[in-house]
Enzyme design. Structure first.
Site, PDB file in Angstrom:
ATOM      1  N   LYS A   1       0.834  -1.198   0.000  1.00  5.36           N
ATOM      2  CA  LYS A   1       0.000   0.000   0.000  1.00  5.36           C
ATOM      3  C   LYS A   1       0.878   1.261   0.000  1.00  5.36           C
ATOM      4  CE  LYS A   1      -4.246   0.167   2.541  1.00  5.36           C
ATOM      5  NZ  LYS A   1      -4.805   0.211   3.896  1.00  5.36           N
TER       6      LYS A   1
ATOM      7  N   ALA B   1     -35.671   4.773   0.752  1.00  6.36           N
ATOM      8  CA  ALA B   1     -35.961   3.370   1.096  1.00  6.36           C
ATOM      9  C   ALA B   1     -35.345   2.440   0.066  1.00  6.36           C
ATOM     10  CB  ALA B   1     -37.471   3.166   1.137  1.00  6.36           C
TER      11      ALA B   1
ATOM     12  N   CYS C   1     -18.833   1.197   7.993  1.00  6.17           N
ATOM     13  CA  CYS C   1     -19.098   1.990   9.208  1.00  6.17           C
ATOM     14  C   CYS C   1     -20.434   1.684   9.873  1.00  6.17           C
ATOM     15  CB  CYS C   1     -19.025   3.470   8.877  1.00  6.17           C
ATOM     16  SG  CYS C   1     -17.363   3.973   8.418  1.00  6.17           S
TER      17      CYS C   1
END
Ligand code: UDX
Length: 437
Positions: A37, A254, A262
Site C-alpha cells: 500500500k 428506502a 461503518c
C-alpha cells in the site's frame, strides 16, 4: 514554524486525511504497515476508488509536503500524530476489534517527542481514549492524547475532510485544544462549528451520529414494509414527511438498506459497549434497526422468487451494482453483493456489473460472474436487479435494454430509477415499498 503531522493508517480515512492536511500547507507523513500500500501511495496512487483523492494526493507528494513510510521512527519529529486505523467487527462478537488501535498507540508512544499530541480519529468504543491515555502516561508522560472523530462519507471523503460540517475535539487541556485549533485554522476562519468535549463525549458523538443515520434509514425501510402491506408508496411518503424541517428529507431513501465499513459495525459495537457499561437497554432499539436493515435484503430476494419461481436453480439474474453505495468501490458489508451472493447460493446464475467495484467484489466472491458492461451483464437475463444507484444506471434506456434480456423484469432495490419510463418501455417494474405493475 508550521506543524508537522503524522497519520497512522492509510485506509479511506487516513489516506484522505493525510492528503487534505498536506493541502492546507502542513508537512505530513503517512504510515502503514502494509508495504504494498505504501509503495503505491508513494507513487501517488490510491489503492481504492475515491473521487478527487488521487489527484490531490499526487499533487501533495509532488509539492514535497506529503510523504509515506512503514517505519514509526520516521514519525518522531511530528507535532501531532493522528491514529486512523480500522476498528472492524470482531469475528465472533458484535464488538469492535481494537487490535490495530492498541498497537498503533504502543508503537507511536515511545517515539513521539515531548510536547506532541496523539489524536485518535478511528471510531472506537467509548472509554477507549481514557484507557489509551492512561497507557500513554505509563509509556511517555510527556505526550498527551486527544480524540477528534471523523464524519467523512465515502464518495465525498475529500470534500467532507476539507469542509466538515463540524469539528469535534475531545481534549483534556487547553494546550491540546490550541494545537488542534492551529491545525484546523482554515476551517475556523470559515466558521466551521467547533465543539470541545471531554474524551468520552467525543468518542460518543461519532457512534451516536451513525446510530441516528442508521435509524433514519431503517425507519423509512420499516415504512416501506408497511406501504407494501397497505398498498402505499414509500417514495411519496418519504417526500411528504421530509418537508417537515424537523424530519428532513435526507437519508430517507428506502431500499435494500445500509452497508459499508461503518454504519453496520458501528451500531453493533455500540450495542456491545452499552452492554459492558450495564446500559444495554438504552440501545436495545438498535437491534431492531439492524434487523429491519438485514430484512430489506431478504425482501428483495422474496420479490425475485415471486416473479420467477421459488426454486431459482439455473435462473439467469443480472445484478447492477456491487458497491455498498455509488461513487465508491467499497464492498464491505455491501447489501448489493450480499443479495447477489445469496441468490447465487440459491442456485441462480448471477452476473454482476459495477463501474468501480468489480475487482474488490471478485476478490470477495470469486465464484460469481462479473461483466465489464451493462449490456454484457443483462444479456439473456430472466430478471434484472438494480442494487447500487450509480448514475450510469439511471441513464440506461429501458427500450434498448429490453432487447437484450429474456424477461423484462426490473427490481429497483434503491428506488432510484424512473418507474414510469421503465413501465412505458414494457418492463414489469418492482421496487421495495411501492406497488408493482
Ligand atoms: C457513514 C456516515 O454517513 C459518515 O458520516 C461516517 O463518517 C461513516 O459512515 P458512509 O459509510 O460513507 O458514511 O456511507 P453513507 O453515505 O452514510 O451510506 C451508508 C449506507 O446507507 C449505504 O449503504 C447507503 O446506500 C445507505 N443509505 C443511505 C440508504 O439506504 N438510504 C439512504 O437514504 C441513505
Amino acid at each position: 514554524m508550521t506543524l508537522k503531522v503524522s497519520v497512522i493508517g492509510t485506509g479511506y480515512l487516513g489516506a484522505t486525511h493525510a492528503a487534505c492536511i498536506a493541502s492546507l500547507g502542513f508537512s505530513v507523513i503517512g504510515l502503514d504497515l502494509d508495504s504494498e500500500k505504501i509503495a503505491l501511495l508513494k507513487q501517488g496512487k490510491v489503492p481504492f476508488y475515491e473521487p478527487e483523492l488521487e489527484e490531490l494526493l499526487a499533487a501533495e507528494i509532488k509539492s514535497g509536503r506529503l510523504s509515506f513510510t512503514t517505519s514509526f521512527n520516521d514519525l518522531a519529529d511530528a507535532d501531532i500524530h493522528f491514529i486512523c486505523v480500522g476498528t472492524p467487527q470482531q469475528e465472533n462478537s458484535l464488538a469492535a476489534d481494537m487490535r490495530f488501535v492498541d498497537s498503533a498507540l504502543e508503537a507511536i508512544a515511545p517515539v513521539a517527542k515531548a510536547g506532541s499530541l496523539i489524536v485518535g480519529k478511528s471510531t472506537v468504543p467509548v472509554g477507549t481514549a481514557q484507557r489509551l491515555s492512561a497507557r500513554l502516561t505509563e509509556i511517555n508522560p510527556a505526550v498527551e492524547l486527544a480524540w477528534n472523530p471523523e464524519f467523512l462519507r465515502e464518495g465525498f471523503a475529500v470534500e467532507d475532510t476539507l469542509r466538515p460540517n463540524r469539528l469535534v475535539v475531545g481534549v483534556t487541556s487547553d494546550a491540546a485544544e490550541a494545537k488542534l485549533k492551529e491545525l484546523y485554522k482554515s476551517n475556523l476562519d470559515t466558521n466551521t462549528p467547533w465543539v470541545r468535549a471531554d474524551l468520552p463525549t467525543a468518542e460518543l458523538v461519532k457512534v451516536a451520529a451513525n446510530s441516528f443515520l442508521a435509524t433514519k434509514i431503517s425507519f423509512i425501510n420499516a415504512m416501506a414494509e408497511i406501504c407494501e402491506a397497505a398498498g402505499g408508496d414509500v417514495t411519496v411518503l418519504a417526500k411528504a414527511i421530509g418537508y417537515d424541517p424537523r424530519i428532513g428529507s435526507r437519508f430517507l431513501q428506502a431500499g435494500i438498506g445500509f452497508g459499508g465499513g461503518c454504519l453496520p459495525k458501528d451500531i453493533r459495537a455500540f450495542m456491545a459497549r452499552a452492554g459492558e457499561l450495564g446500559a444495554e437497554q438504552a440501545l436495545e432499539f438498535l437491534r431492531e434497526i439492524d434487523s429491519i436493515n438485514l430484512r430489506a435484503r431478504q425482501r428483495v430476494i422474496e420479490l425475485v422468487r415471486k416473479d420467477l419461481t421459488e426454486d431459482l436453480t439455473g435462473k439467469k439474474i443480472a445484478v447492477l451494482g456491487a458497491a455498498f453505495k455509488p461513487d465508491s468501490d467499497d464492498v464491505r458489508d455491501s447489501p448489493a453483493l450480499d443479495i447477489a451472493a445469496q441468490i447465487h447460493a440459491a442456485g441462480a446464475i448471477v452476473t454482476i456489473h459495477d463501474p468501480k467495484a468489480i475487482r474488490p467484489a471478485q476478490k470477495r466472491f470469486p465464484a460469481l460472474k462479473y461483466a465489464e458492461s451493462v449490456d454484457e451483464c443483462v444479456a439473456g437475463a430472466d430478471l434484472v436487479l438494480h442494487l447500487t444507484e450509480w448514475k450510469i444506471y439511471r441513464e440506461i434506456d429501458p427500450v434498448e435494454l429490453k432487447k437484450l434480456v429474456t424477461n423484462a423484469i426490473m427490481i429497483d432495490g434503491r428506488n432510484a430509477l424512473d418507474r414510469d419510463k421503465w413501465i412505458a418501455a414494457g418492463w414489469k417494474f418492482r421496487a421495495l415499498g411501492r406497488a408493482s405493475n
